[in-house]
Design an enzyme around this catalytic site. Structure first.
Site, PDB file in Angstrom:
ATOM      1  N   GLY A  11       0.847  -1.194   0.000  1.00 55.16           N
ATOM      2  CA  GLY A  11       0.000   0.000   0.000  1.00 55.16           C
ATOM      3  C   GLY A  11       0.879   1.239   0.000  1.00 55.16           C
ATOM      4  N   ASN A 112       5.471  -4.337   6.060  1.00 61.17           N
ATOM      5  CA  ASN A 112       5.748  -5.671   6.596  1.00 61.17           C
ATOM      6  C   ASN A 112       5.953  -6.781   5.580  1.00 61.17           C
ATOM      7  OD1 ASN A 112       5.938  -6.090   9.448  1.00 61.17           O
ATOM      8  ND2 ASN A 112       4.067  -4.874   9.518  1.00 61.17           N
ATOM      9  N   ASP A 136       0.820   2.614   8.901  1.00 61.45           N
ATOM     10  CA  ASP A 136       0.447   1.833  10.085  1.00 61.45           C
ATOM     11  C   ASP A 136       1.477   1.937  11.209  1.00 61.45           C
ATOM     12  OD1 ASP A 136      -1.630   1.039   8.456  1.00 61.45           O
ATOM     13  OD2 ASP A 136      -0.723  -0.881   7.929  1.00 61.45           O
ATOM     14  N   ARG A 171     -24.727  13.980  19.154  1.00 64.98           N
ATOM     15  CA  ARG A 171     -24.740  12.550  18.785  1.00 64.98           C
ATOM     16  C   ARG A 171     -23.476  11.843  19.247  1.00 64.98           C
ATOM     17  NH1 ARG A 171     -26.108  13.781  12.550  1.00 64.98           N
ATOM     18  NH2 ARG A 171     -28.365  13.555  12.596  1.00 64.98           N
ATOM     19  N   MET A 178      -7.573   3.789   9.850  1.00 63.39           N
ATOM     20  CA  MET A 178      -6.805   2.656   9.297  1.00 63.39           C
ATOM     21  C   MET A 178      -5.704   2.222  10.269  1.00 63.39           C
ATOM     22  SD  MET A 178      -6.141   3.040   5.251  1.00 63.39           S
ATOM     23  CE  MET A 178      -7.304   2.457   4.049  1.00 63.39           C
ATOM     24  N   HIS A 180      -4.486  -1.361   9.877  1.00 64.17           N
ATOM     25  CA  HIS A 180      -4.417  -2.807   9.744  1.00 64.17           C
ATOM     26  C   HIS A 180      -4.564  -3.466  11.110  1.00 64.17           C
ATOM     27  CE1 HIS A 180      -2.528  -6.544   7.764  1.00 64.17           C
ATOM     28  NE2 HIS A 180      -3.785  -6.417   7.386  1.00 64.17           N
ATOM     29  N   GLU A 231      -9.488   0.155  12.609  1.00 67.38           N
ATOM     30  CA  GLU A 231     -10.154  -0.814  11.715  1.00 67.38           C
ATOM     31  C   GLU A 231      -9.952  -2.254  12.194  1.00 67.38           C
ATOM     32  OE1 GLU A 231      -8.579  -0.670   7.727  1.00 67.38           O
ATOM     33  OE2 GLU A 231      -6.516  -0.879   8.405  1.00 67.38           O
ATOM     34  N   ARG A 275     -23.444   7.794  14.476  1.00 66.39           N
ATOM     35  CA  ARG A 275     -23.029   7.934  13.081  1.00 66.39           C
ATOM     36  C   ARG A 275     -21.595   7.443  12.926  1.00 66.39           C
ATOM     37  NH1 ARG A 275     -27.714   8.675  12.491  1.00 66.39           N
ATOM     38  NH2 ARG A 275     -28.770  10.405  11.449  1.00 66.39           N
ATOM     39  N   GLN A 283      -6.454   8.700   4.166  1.00 67.79           N
ATOM     40  CA  GLN A 283      -5.368   8.711   5.165  1.00 67.79           C
ATOM     41  C   GLN A 283      -4.004   8.421   4.546  1.00 67.79           C
ATOM     42  OE1 GLN A 283      -7.103   6.764   9.070  1.00 67.79           O
ATOM     43  NE2 GLN A 283      -8.315   6.167   7.314  1.00 67.79           N
TER      44      GLN A 283
HETATM   45  O1  F6P Z   1      -0.971  -0.969   5.264  1.00 64.84           O
HETATM   46  C1  F6P Z   1      -1.526   0.236   4.910  1.00 64.84           C
HETATM   47  C2  F6P Z   1      -3.022   0.132   4.817  1.00 64.84           C
HETATM   48  O2  F6P Z   1      -3.534   1.371   4.434  1.00 64.84           O
HETATM   49  C3  F6P Z   1      -3.717  -0.377   6.072  1.00 64.84           C
HETATM   50  O3  F6P Z   1      -3.859   0.630   7.047  1.00 64.84           O
HETATM   51  C4  F6P Z   1      -5.007  -0.874   5.515  1.00 64.84           C
HETATM   52  O4  F6P Z   1      -5.550  -1.884   6.321  1.00 64.84           O
HETATM   53  C5  F6P Z   1      -4.605  -1.436   4.178  1.00 64.84           C
HETATM   54  O5  F6P Z   1      -3.384  -0.808   3.828  1.00 64.84           O
HETATM   55  C6  F6P Z   1      -5.589  -1.215   3.078  1.00 64.84           C
HETATM   56  O6  F6P Z   1      -5.141  -1.907   1.968  1.00 64.84           O
HETATM   57  P1  F6P Z   1      -5.667  -1.722   0.484  1.00 64.84           P
HETATM   58  O7  F6P Z   1      -5.164  -0.408  -0.009  1.00 64.84           O
HETATM   59  O8  F6P Z   1      -5.091  -2.873  -0.253  1.00 64.84           O
HETATM   60  O9  F6P Z   1      -7.159  -1.714   0.572  1.00 64.84           O
END
Ligand code: F6P
Length: 357
Positions: A11, A112, A136, A171, A178, A180, A231, A275, A283
């Site tokens: 990513g 990673n 991350d 609310r 994000m 991971h 997430e 919400r 991000q």
């Molecule tokens: O590792 C970076 C990241 O943005 C994570 O935070 C997220 O879970 C994942 O990549 C999203 O991956 P993709 O862009 O393949 O949907």
């Protein structure tokens, strides 16, 4: 003369270009002549021989640009040793292209999964230097990855925006961040944005504790509550499940993500209006923040120096405020997680932030 290959994998994130520019500027400022070959779309470019020779001009004006001039893709480590759909041995193909171009070193920018493959290539005899990229911040061996601070800025902006509308409407608002499987981004953006509740993968939550906090806030006169949910956040019940049981739960999962599950539980148990906002890939997008521009440039410069000195097999990282070289075998395959008893978590709790534990 040195011939250097370069690729960005996994990513993307902000400051990939700044980091590559740092490496190349440093090399071009050195005594030896250098040729740079950029592989396109991550390891795919190295496997299938898609590359471009790059000149100084390619690296001009990219310090402030997000994304990556080389393109990126995910090439899962899990299947890197499996032949592709045409029977091609991917590892051998990468070695062959490295040899064909007579490369002295590969500069690999990634997170990673990328580091596992980089370490494999090192074991296969290739000269490799890597740089730690990911929003991350979960890479072992470095206190910080580039992209992280920029993503904290974006996620914080999202929480800031939610704050004003949450206050108007009284609310409960959830912002899903994000990260991971780790909670660095949520923890930092949550604190920076003044979230009242922060839910992280490393600290499984009890929904009743979350509700208790919302009710306490109301009793004390607050009209709204902001919850920053990673997430990868997980409830105590789910964390107690075996892998098999959890997998079964997820096959029948009715929510788009964990935030919606938390929202539904709060709504059902309290009748409150909740919400959910998911800033998602914003991000990872946009310009790198000044911190990341400087940080990635420093890492790039040190990577360039390692190459000039012929020191290979390292990730250039950051430890205790110093740029350091970390052997790749120490980095590959390990996750850097938020420790539930880390001082930053304790301090957040002192501030009254609830982690649902
Ligand atoms: O590792 C970076 C990241 O943005 C994570 O935070 C997220 O879970 C994942 O990549 C999203 O991956 P993709 O862009 O393949 O949907």
């Amino acid at each position: 003369m040195k011939r250097i290959g370069m690729l960005t994998s996994g990513g993307d994130c902000q400051a990939l270009n700044a980091a590559m520019r740092g490496v190349v500027k440093t090399l071009f400022n050195g005594k030896e002549k250098v040729e740079i070959y950029g592989f396109l779309d991550g390891y795919k470019g190295l496997i299938y021989g898609n590359y471009r020779q790059l000149s100084g001009n390619d690296f001009s004006g990219i310090l402030t640009k997000g994304g990556t001039i080389l393109g990126s893709s995910r090439t899962p480590f899990k299947t890197i040793q499996d032949p592709d759909e045409n029977g091609l041995n991917k590892v051998e193909a990468m070695k062959k292209n490295y040899a064909k171009l007579k490369l002295d070193c590969l500069v690999i920018l990634g997170g990673n999964g990328t580091h596992k493959t980089a370490n494999l290539l090192r074991q296969e005899g290739l000269n490799v230097v890597t740089l730690p990229k990911t929003i991350d911040n979960d890479l072992w061996g470095t206190d910080m990855t580039f992209g992280f601070q920029s993503a904290v800025n974006v996620a914080t902006d999202a929480i800031d925006c939610i704050h004003t509308t949450a206050a108007s409407h009284g609310r409960v608002f959830i912002v899903e961040v994000m990260g991971h499987k780790v909670g660095w981004l949520t923890l930092n953006a949550g604190m920076a944005g003044g979230a009242d509740i922060i839910l992280l993968p490393e600290i499984p939550y009890d929904i009743n504790k979350v509700i208790k906090k919302i009710e306490e806030r109301e009793k004390n006169g607050s009209r709204f509550t902001i919850i920053a949910v990673a997430e990868g956040a997980i409830s105590k019940e789910d964390a107690a499940l075996s892998k098999k049981e959890y997998k079964k739960k997820m096959t029948n999962y009715q929510f788009p993500s964990v935030s919606y599950e938390v929202a539904a539980a709060i709504q059902e148990k309290t009748g409150r209006e909740v919400r959910v906002t998911v800033p998602g890939h914003t991000q990872r997008g946009g310009s790198p923040c000044p911190y990341d521009r400087v940080f990635a440039s420093r890492l790039g410069a040190e990577a360039g120096k390692l190459i000039m000195d012929g020191e290979y097999g390292f990730m250039v990282g950051y430890k205790n405020r110093e740029i350091v070289k970390v052997p790749l075998e120490e980095v590959a395959g390990k996750l850097k997680m938020v420790e539930p008893d880390a001082s930053i978590v304790k301090e957040a709790k002192l501030l009254g932030i609830c982690f649902g534990d």
